[in-house]
Motif scaffolding. Structure first.
Motif, PDB file in Angstrom:
ATOM      1  N   LYS A 461      42.515  37.871  44.356  1.00 26.39           N
ATOM      2  CA  LYS A 461      42.659  36.474  44.806  1.00 26.39           C
ATOM      3  C   LYS A 461      42.075  36.277  46.200  1.00 26.39           C
ATOM      4  N   GLN A 462      42.394  37.219  47.107  1.00 30.94           N
ATOM      5  CA  GLN A 462      41.859  37.132  48.476  1.00 30.94           C
ATOM      6  C   GLN A 462      40.337  37.251  48.461  1.00 30.94           C
ATOM      7  N   LEU A 463      39.832  38.170  47.617  1.00 29.34           N
ATOM      8  CA  LEU A 463      38.388  38.376  47.511  1.00 29.34           C
ATOM      9  C   LEU A 463      37.712  37.104  46.997  1.00 29.34           C
ATOM     10  N   ALA A 464      38.327  36.460  46.006  1.00 28.30           N
ATOM     11  CA  ALA A 464      37.774  35.209  45.451  1.00 28.30           C
ATOM     12  C   ALA A 464      37.706  34.133  46.526  1.00 28.30           C
ATOM     13  N   LYS A 465      38.754  34.068  47.360  1.00 33.05           N
ATOM     14  CA  LYS A 465      38.788  33.074  48.442  1.00 33.05           C
ATOM     15  C   LYS A 465      37.681  33.361  49.458  1.00 33.05           C
ATOM     16  N   PHE A 466      37.522  34.642  49.808  1.00 36.71           N
ATOM     17  CA  PHE A 466      36.509  35.054  50.785  1.00 36.71           C
ATOM     18  C   PHE A 466      35.094  34.745  50.277  1.00 36.71           C
ATOM     19  N   LEU A 467      34.875  35.004  48.976  1.00 34.07           N
ATOM     20  CA  LEU A 467      33.540  34.798  48.383  1.00 34.07           C
ATOM     21  C   LEU A 467      33.331  33.362  47.878  1.00 34.07           C
TER      22      LEU A 467
END
Length: 632
Positions: A461-467
């Motif tokens: 989820k954090q990775l999706a937000k970052f990307l």
């Protein structure tokens, strides 16, 4: 800074709660300390504040992964550096965490007790400047307590390596026997200190109802007592049934148990904490570490098996100091079942062996092997496949846990991990050939340090937000990179796990300590008796009865439990007594009448008062009661 300055700086409080400062000062004086602080009594402050005063790092031992994670996150939110090691972490992750604990500027290292005797931990221990040891849920070390966990027995061995480091043992509920056992098992110095906060909860009204229709009574309670509520249920199915019942009656509710995914549990818990959901129907998997002060009522829809659990769970109501209610609903059948429970909870050696052999076959473990393996395990599927009663399976596994043969983690969460399988040159070539995955690769390299060297914990989820991508797209691209062999990607798991602590025993060499099983059974039966006595008690103040059980004899009558209110209502003035006595004598003839007839003729008077007057008149020989119950 002083302890009070630290409290103000990091927690925003001007003063300590009762006993917190005394406990902190005893730890700072180098004493071993046992602290009994009831649920919501501020246990964590007692080790977090002195740890910030002292040089070095505080080792916190806790059995609850979810609680560890919450506390670590809370400390980080306050700007305090903290680490944790728990089951499910890879070897490189554990090693990196221990290196940070030894050489970084960290103040807290949370560990599960199973980690204490690993070679890696013991190798790194001399490099860590341990300032103190905090043992949370310390009652788990006692075989005679309600939640014995064998790995806790290993904590004492740390004292060989850290002889001058003070130990603070914390628990919310322990009887005198269990308190003594904690101090003995943790090898406390003779000069150790014990602190016990009063078990009094002046704002909490306890009541018990023997009721035919629990559903109607529950609706009545929740309609009369507004605000946030918890309903503790005896099974996962019941949590859903209760939530559905409440929703049908326009009461905003949801359910919670260990069988839900980690994400579902977190979402439901958050909605309840934020008052989006008013009532949570749950098993006892719910509530640990949750600090929600405005819970107005806790209802037990079934009978707990001991006062320790009941007190902890009921104590989640009214932490804001305002009036709150703890209600226990039961029927006679439940009490009879509870008194028979020890035969189910403590299976025979033959039953335990049968479950063990079936379990090893189910997991496909060969005799003489398996030590250290962790495997997915669903107890319902296992019980059905091997035609074993699910309760027999559950308690046989519990017995095997208590013998340190295996451990069963029902609420398990292992986050996703990624490590690159190629060198940087190979990765550059791959990016040129697959430009659509370049953004993902760069995102991983920027977000996770050391991802080439060891598996890094990632949160999709954090990775999706970052990307700035959809979660589904991120998961798809990670799987694609794995398919190409560029990364080793292990998605998160939250399925229950069995961990084998010993190699599989050969069938003819299966052993278990039956004497200890027998003694645990006796202690369990004592706890059940205390619970049954509490329920059957219709006279004594419930707050006093609970406090006496925990060796606190300072509590005064609460005046607000069902028994106190009923006793208050039974106070009879001389004028009222004379009036009731005159009416009884008018009804009673020389031939005698039944109590039912007397009650019918005195409709406006409480039956308890009528009984009280009849008892007195009988003792004064003014009335006679025959064997058939006729009063004359």
């Amino acid at each position: 800074m002083t302890t009070k300055e630290i409290l103000q700086e990091y927690w925003g409080y001007d003063s300590f709660r009762p006993l917190q400062e005394d406990i902190i000062n005893a730890v700072l004086d180098g004493k071993d300390v046992l602290a009994l602080l009831p649920t919501g009594g501020g246990k964590s402050i007692c080790f977090q504040v002195p740890a910030l005063v002292k040089d070095g790092i505080c080792l916190v031992i806790s059995p609850l992964i979810a609680l560890m994670k919450d506390q670590v996150q809370n400390l980080k939110n306050r700007g305090i550096l903290a680490l944790s090691i728990y089951s499910g972490m890879s070897f490189p992750e554990v090693k990196k965490t221990l290196q940070n604990a030894a050489y970084g500027n960290y103040k807290f290292l949370y560990v599960s007790p199973e980690r204490l005797e690993t070679n890696l931990f013991l190798e790194m221990l001399p490099s860590m400047n341990i300032s103190m040891i905090a043992v949370d849920e310390a009652h788990c070390i006692s075989q005679w307590g309600y939640d014995f966990r064998p790995p806790y027995m290993r904590i004492a061995s740390l004292r060989e390596y850290l002889p001058d480091v003070p130990v603070l043992a914390l628990t919310a509920s322990a009887t005198k026997n269990v308190q003594d056992d904690i101090c003995e098992k943790l090898l406390f110095q003779q000069t150790h200190k014990r602190f016990q906060q009063s078990f009094e909860r002046a704002n909490l009204s306890y009541s018990v109802f023997n009721i035919a229709s629990k559903q109607n009574k529950l609706l009545e309670i929740l309609n009369n007592v507004k605000g946030s509520a918890i309903v503790y249920c005896k099974s996962r199915k019941q949590t859903k049934d209760i939530a559905d019942l409440l929703l049908l009656n326009k009461i905003n509710a949801d359910y919670y148990h260990a069988g839900l995914s980690n994400e579902e549990r977190n979402n439901r818990q958050e909605k309840w904490i934020n008052n989006t959901t008013r009532v949570i129907a749950c098993t006892n998997a719910f509530g640990m570490g949750i600090d929600k002060p405005d819970v107005r009522v806790v209802v037990h829809y079934g009978v707990p098996d001991c006062l320790e659990n009941y007190y902890q769970e009921a104590g989640r109501a009214g932490r804001d100091g305002k009036r709150a209610y703890a209600v226990l609903l039961y029927n006679d059948r439940e009490l009879a079942d509870l008194e028979q429970l020890s035969t189910i909870r403590y299976p025979s050696k033959e039953e335990i062996k049968h479950v063990y052999v079936s379990l090893m076959n189910s997991l496909q473990i060969a005799a003489g092997g398996g030590e250290g393996m962790s495997l997915d395990f669903d107890i319902a599927t296992f019980s059905a496949a091997f035609k074993i009663n699910i309760l027999t399976a559950t308690y046989a596994i519990k017995a095997l846990e208590q013998e340190d043969i295996l451990s069963f983690n029902e609420v398990f969460f292992k986050p996703s991990t990624i490590v690159f399988n190629c060198n940087k040159d190979e990765l550059n070539d791959f990016e040129k050939q697959h430009p659509q995955l370049e953004n993902m690769i760069k995102g991983l390299l920027r977000s996770y340090e050391g991802i080439f060297d060891y598996p890094a914990t990632i949160y999709e989820k954090q990775l999706a937000k970052f990307l700035q991508k959809k979660l589904s797209d991120v998961e798809k691209e990670l799987k694609e990179l794995k398919r190409f062999g560029i990364i080793d990607y292990s998605p998160q798991k939250d399925t229950p796990q069995i961990t084998l602590l010993q190699n599989r025993m050969y069938n003819d060499s299966f052993t278990i300590n039956l004497q200890e099983q027998k003694e645990r059974k006796l202690h369990f039966e004592k706890r059940v008796k205390a619970m049954v006595d509490y329920i059957n008690n219709k006279i004594n103040c419930r707050s006093i009865e609970i406090a006496d059980y925990f060796n606190d004899h300072t509590v005064k009558k609460c005046g607000i439990c069902d028994n106190c209110i009923n006793q208050h209502d039974l106070v009879i003035s001389k004028e009222e007594f004379d009036n009731i006595a005159r009416q009884i004598k008018e009804v009673v003839s020389s031939q005698g009448v039944s109590l039912k007839e007397i009650l019918t003729h005195l409709p406006g008077i409480k039956k308890e008062k009528i009984w009280k007057v009849i008892d007195y008149l009988q003792s004064e020989n003014e009335l006679m009661v025959s064997k058939e119950g006729k009063i004359s």
